[in-house]
Design a protein around this motif. Structure first.
Motif, mmCIF file in Angstrom:
data_model
loop_
_atom_site.group_PDB
_atom_site.id
_atom_site.type_symbol
_atom_site.label_atom_id
_atom_site.label_comp_id
_atom_site.label_asym_id
_atom_site.label_seq_id
_atom_site.Cartn_x
_atom_site.Cartn_y
_atom_site.Cartn_z
ATOM 1 N N ALA A 47 0.804 -1.229 0.000
ATOM 2 C CA ALA A 47 0.000 0.000 0.000
ATOM 3 C C ALA A 47 0.833 1.273 0.000
ATOM 4 O O ALA A 47 0.284 2.357 -0.133
ATOM 5 N N GLY A 48 2.141 1.158 0.184
ATOM 6 C CA GLY A 48 2.965 2.350 0.319
ATOM 7 C C GLY A 48 3.092 2.710 1.787
ATOM 8 O O GLY A 48 2.610 1.983 2.647
ATOM 9 N N ASN A 49 3.710 3.846 2.086
ATOM 10 C CA ASN A 49 3.967 4.149 3.496
ATOM 11 C C ASN A 49 2.948 5.102 4.117
ATOM 12 O O ASN A 49 3.140 5.581 5.222
ATOM 13 N N SER A 50 1.843 5.356 3.454
ATOM 14 C CA SER A 50 0.785 6.187 4.028
ATOM 15 C C SER A 50 0.102 5.415 5.159
ATOM 16 O O SER A 50 -0.363 4.288 4.964
ATOM 17 N N ARG A 51 0.062 6.007 6.345
ATOM 18 C CA ARG A 51 -0.526 5.329 7.505
ATOM 19 C C ARG A 51 -1.983 4.955 7.254
ATOM 20 O O ARG A 51 -2.425 3.862 7.587
#
Length: 60
Positions: A47-51
């Motif tokens: 998902a990527g590093n977006s919380r």
């Protein structure tokens, strides 16, 4: 090289991200979501590093 400024904006941006390579951040997210550390790392990779996206992927 100048030291990074400690601004409220910088902290807010940092909290919006999950550093998959940092043990303490993975552990925090793992404890928060009730999932394993490896599940958190996989979610960060997918998902990527977006919380927000990581938590959504982990079903939170």
């Amino acid at each position: 090289m100048a030291a990074a400024r400690k601004t409220a904006r910088g902290r807010k941006q940092d909290r919006a991200r999950v550093a998959g390579g940092q043990k303490h951040e993975v552990g925090y997210e793992s404890k928060k979501t009730g999932r394993s550390a490896s599940a958190v790392k996989k979610a960060v990779k997918k998902a990527g590093n977006s919380r927000k996206r990581v938590e959504k992927r982990l079903g939170r």
